[in-house]
Design a protein around this motif. Structure first.
Motif, PDB file in Angstrom:
ATOM      1  N   LEU A  39       0.827  -1.206   0.000  1.00  0.00           N
ATOM      2  CA  LEU A  39       0.000   0.000   0.000  1.00  0.00           C
ATOM      3  C   LEU A  39       0.864   1.261   0.000  1.00  0.00           C
ATOM      4  CD1 LEU A  39      -2.850   1.205   0.112  1.00  0.00           C
ATOM      5  CD2 LEU A  39      -2.736   1.024   2.603  1.00  0.00           C
ATOM      6  N   GLU A  40       1.936   1.246   0.769  1.00  0.00           N
ATOM      7  CA  GLU A  40       2.843   2.396   0.797  1.00  0.00           C
ATOM      8  C   GLU A  40       3.491   2.619  -0.574  1.00  0.00           C
ATOM      9  OE1 GLU A  40       5.437   1.307   3.992  1.00  0.00           O
ATOM     10  OE2 GLU A  40       3.993   1.907   5.539  1.00  0.00           O
ATOM     11  N   GLY A  41       3.913   1.545  -1.214  1.00  0.00           N
ATOM     12  CA  GLY A  41       4.494   1.653  -2.553  1.00  0.00           C
ATOM     13  C   GLY A  41       3.483   2.169  -3.565  1.00  0.00           C
ATOM     14  N   LEU A  42       2.261   1.676  -3.469  1.00  0.00           N
ATOM     15  CA  LEU A  42       1.214   2.143  -4.374  1.00  0.00           C
ATOM     16  C   LEU A  42       0.875   3.614  -4.120  1.00  0.00           C
ATOM     17  CD1 LEU A  42      -1.184  -0.926  -4.469  1.00  0.00           C
ATOM     18  CD2 LEU A  42       0.176  -0.027  -6.364  1.00  0.00           C
ATOM     19  N   SER A  43       0.931   4.021  -2.870  1.00  0.00           N
ATOM     20  CA  SER A  43       0.661   5.433  -2.547  1.00  0.00           C
ATOM     21  C   SER A  43       1.686   6.338  -3.223  1.00  0.00           C
ATOM     22  CB  SER A  43       0.694   5.658  -1.034  1.00  0.00           C
ATOM     23  OG  SER A  43      -0.367   4.993  -0.417  1.00  0.00           O
ATOM     24  N   ARG A  44       2.948   5.926  -3.190  1.00  0.00           N
ATOM     25  CA  ARG A  44       3.984   6.703  -3.878  1.00  0.00           C
ATOM     26  C   ARG A  44       3.728   6.720  -5.384  1.00  0.00           C
ATOM     27  NH1 ARG A  44       7.052   4.101   0.007  1.00  0.00           N
ATOM     28  NH2 ARG A  44       7.644   2.447  -1.442  1.00  0.00           N
ATOM     29  N   ARG A  45       3.386   5.575  -5.923  1.00  0.00           N
ATOM     30  CA  ARG A  45       3.115   5.485  -7.359  1.00  0.00           C
ATOM     31  C   ARG A  45       1.897   6.338  -7.734  1.00  0.00           C
ATOM     32  NH1 ARG A  45       1.668  -0.140 -10.354  1.00  0.00           N
ATOM     33  NH2 ARG A  45       1.362   0.726 -12.415  1.00  0.00           N
ATOM     34  N   TYR A  46       0.905   6.356  -6.879  1.00  0.00           N
ATOM     35  CA  TYR A  46      -0.300   7.157  -7.109  1.00  0.00           C
ATOM     36  C   TYR A  46       0.066   8.647  -7.149  1.00  0.00           C
ATOM     37  CZ  TYR A  46      -4.942   9.141  -6.230  1.00  0.00           C
ATOM     38  OH  TYR A  46      -6.092   9.870  -6.310  1.00  0.00           O
ATOM     39  N   GLU A  47       0.838   9.089  -6.167  1.00  0.00           N
ATOM     40  CA  GLU A  47       1.246  10.504  -6.117  1.00  0.00           C
ATOM     41  C   GLU A  47       2.081  10.872  -7.338  1.00  0.00           C
ATOM     42  OE1 GLU A  47       0.141  12.810  -4.053  1.00  0.00           O
ATOM     43  OE2 GLU A  47      -1.084  11.271  -3.087  1.00  0.00           O
ATOM     44  N   GLU A  48       2.971   9.976  -7.749  1.00  0.00           N
ATOM     45  CA  GLU A  48       3.777  10.224  -8.953  1.00  0.00           C
ATOM     46  C   GLU A  48       2.894  10.314 -10.197  1.00  0.00           C
ATOM     47  OE1 GLU A  48       6.525   6.964  -8.887  1.00  0.00           O
ATOM     48  OE2 GLU A  48       7.684   7.816  -7.227  1.00  0.00           O
ATOM     49  N   GLY A  49       1.887   9.473 -10.265  1.00  0.00           N
ATOM     50  CA  GLY A  49       0.964   9.499 -11.402  1.00  0.00           C
ATOM     51  C   GLY A  49       0.161  10.787 -11.445  1.00  0.00           C
ATOM     52  N   ILE A  50      -0.283  11.234 -10.293  1.00  0.00           N
ATOM     53  CA  ILE A  50      -1.022  12.504 -10.228  1.00  0.00           C
ATOM     54  C   ILE A  50      -0.117  13.649 -10.686  1.00  0.00           C
ATOM     55  CG2 ILE A  50      -2.105  14.164  -8.652  1.00  0.00           C
ATOM     56  CD1 ILE A  50      -3.893  11.788  -9.197  1.00  0.00           C
ATOM     57  N   ALA A  51       1.113  13.649 -10.201  1.00  0.00           N
ATOM     58  CA  ALA A  51       2.057  14.705 -10.599  1.00  0.00           C
ATOM     59  C   ALA A  51       2.306  14.652 -12.108  1.00  0.00           C
ATOM     60  CB  ALA A  51       3.369  14.557  -9.837  1.00  0.00           C
ATOM     61  N   ARG A  52       2.470  13.465 -12.645  1.00  0.00           N
ATOM     62  CA  ARG A  52       2.704  13.303 -14.082  1.00  0.00           C
ATOM     63  C   ARG A  52       1.496  13.804 -14.886  1.00  0.00           C
ATOM     64  NH1 ARG A  52       5.571  13.392 -18.390  1.00  0.00           N
ATOM     65  NH2 ARG A  52       5.287  11.726 -19.869  1.00  0.00           N
ATOM     66  N   ALA A  53       0.303  13.474 -14.432  1.00  0.00           N
ATOM     67  CA  ALA A  53      -0.912  13.937 -15.110  1.00  0.00           C
ATOM     68  C   ALA A  53      -1.003  15.457 -15.078  1.00  0.00           C
ATOM     69  CB  ALA A  53      -2.148  13.311 -14.474  1.00  0.00           C
ATOM     70  N   CYS A  54      -0.617  16.047 -13.958  1.00  0.00           N
ATOM     71  CA  CYS A  54      -0.638  17.514 -13.855  1.00  0.00           C
ATOM     72  C   CYS A  54       0.340  18.143 -14.840  1.00  0.00           C
ATOM     73  CB  CYS A  54      -0.301  17.960 -12.433  1.00  0.00           C
ATOM     74  SG  CYS A  54      -1.612  17.613 -11.255  1.00  0.00           S
ATOM     75  N   VAL A  55       1.525  17.561 -14.947  1.00  0.00           N
ATOM     76  CA  VAL A  55       2.517  18.090 -15.887  1.00  0.00           C
ATOM     77  C   VAL A  55       2.007  17.950 -17.316  1.00  0.00           C
ATOM     78  CG1 VAL A  55       4.808  17.670 -16.869  1.00  0.00           C
ATOM     79  CG2 VAL A  55       4.507  17.745 -14.394  1.00  0.00           C
ATOM     80  N   LEU A  56       1.436  16.782 -17.629  1.00  0.00           N
ATOM     81  CA  LEU A  56       0.947  16.547 -18.989  1.00  0.00           C
ATOM     82  C   LEU A  56      -0.222  17.460 -19.348  1.00  0.00           C
ATOM     83  CD1 LEU A  56       1.115  12.663 -19.263  1.00  0.00           C
ATOM     84  CD2 LEU A  56       2.459  14.317 -20.572  1.00  0.00           C
ATOM     85  N   SER A  57      -1.039  17.770 -18.371  1.00  0.00           N
ATOM     86  CA  SER A  57      -2.221  18.575 -18.671  1.00  0.00           C
ATOM     87  C   SER A  57      -2.007  20.067 -18.453  1.00  0.00           C
ATOM     88  CB  SER A  57      -3.410  18.099 -17.839  1.00  0.00           C
ATOM     89  OG  SER A  57      -3.161  18.319 -16.468  1.00  0.00           O
ATOM     90  N   ASP A  58      -0.803  20.442 -18.032  1.00  0.00           N
ATOM     91  CA  ASP A  58      -0.482  21.855 -17.867  1.00  0.00           C
ATOM     92  C   ASP A  58      -0.797  22.577 -19.179  1.00  0.00           C
ATOM     93  OD1 ASP A  58       0.489  24.303 -17.056  1.00  0.00           O
ATOM     94  OD2 ASP A  58       2.584  23.768 -17.398  1.00  0.00           O
ATOM     95  N   SER A  59      -1.588  23.612 -19.103  1.00  0.00           N
ATOM     96  CA  SER A  59      -2.098  24.261 -20.324  1.00  0.00           C
ATOM     97  C   SER A  59      -0.985  24.737 -21.256  1.00  0.00           C
ATOM     98  CB  SER A  59      -3.019  25.418 -19.966  1.00  0.00           C
ATOM     99  OG  SER A  59      -2.323  26.380 -19.192  1.00  0.00           O
ATOM    100  N   GLU A  60       0.080  25.253 -20.711  1.00  0.00           N
ATOM    101  CA  GLU A  60       1.166  25.736 -21.574  1.00  0.00           C
ATOM    102  C   GLU A  60       1.854  24.577 -22.292  1.00  0.00           C
ATOM    103  OE1 GLU A  60       3.898  28.322 -19.585  1.00  0.00           O
ATOM    104  OE2 GLU A  60       2.282  29.391 -18.578  1.00  0.00           O
TER     105      GLU A  60
END
Length: 117
Positions: A39-60
């Motif tokens: 669960l701890e490993g998945l939590s890190r992976r989840y946070e990394e995925g959210i960060a990656r999605a934010c970077v990818l969807s950054d409007s600029e």
């Protein structure tokens, strides 16, 4: 089969009962520990995925990239995040169930130890 049947006085001696109960308790503790680590490993992976999605969807950045490559990347990250979140929920439920069973085992074990004195 419940704990009383499994460890009944007629089928198992007191020392054997305590040894078996300790082994089952150890297995519960190991399973909880393993699931918690996952669960701890998945939590890190989840946070990394959210960060990656934010970077990818950054409007600029998103506006500058080719939609044929950036949109599939974003969808892939979103799908991964959703799968990770689903597995996290499953693990949380599994851990709660294991802890409940461990608690029942501990209560039963205390009763066996008290009765053996």
């Amino acid at each position: 089969m419940n704990l009383r049947t499994l460890f009944s006085r007629e089928t198992v001696s007191k020392p054997d009962q305590r040894g078996r109960l300790a082994a089952v308790g150890s297995a519960f503790a190991d399973a909880i520990s393993d699931a918690t680590r996952e669960l701890e490993g998945l939590s890190r992976r989840y946070e990394e995925g959210i960060a990656r999605a934010c970077v990818l969807s950054d409007s600029e950045n998103f506006a500058l990239e080719d939609p044929q490559t950036s949109e599939p990347q974003l969808r892939a990250v979103e799908q991964t995040v959703m799968r990770v979140r689903t597995r996290m929920r499953q693990l949380q439920a599994e851990i709660a169930h294991l802890r409940e069973l461990e608690s029942e085992l501990n209560a039963f074990s205390a009763n066996v130890v008290v009765r053996s004195h």
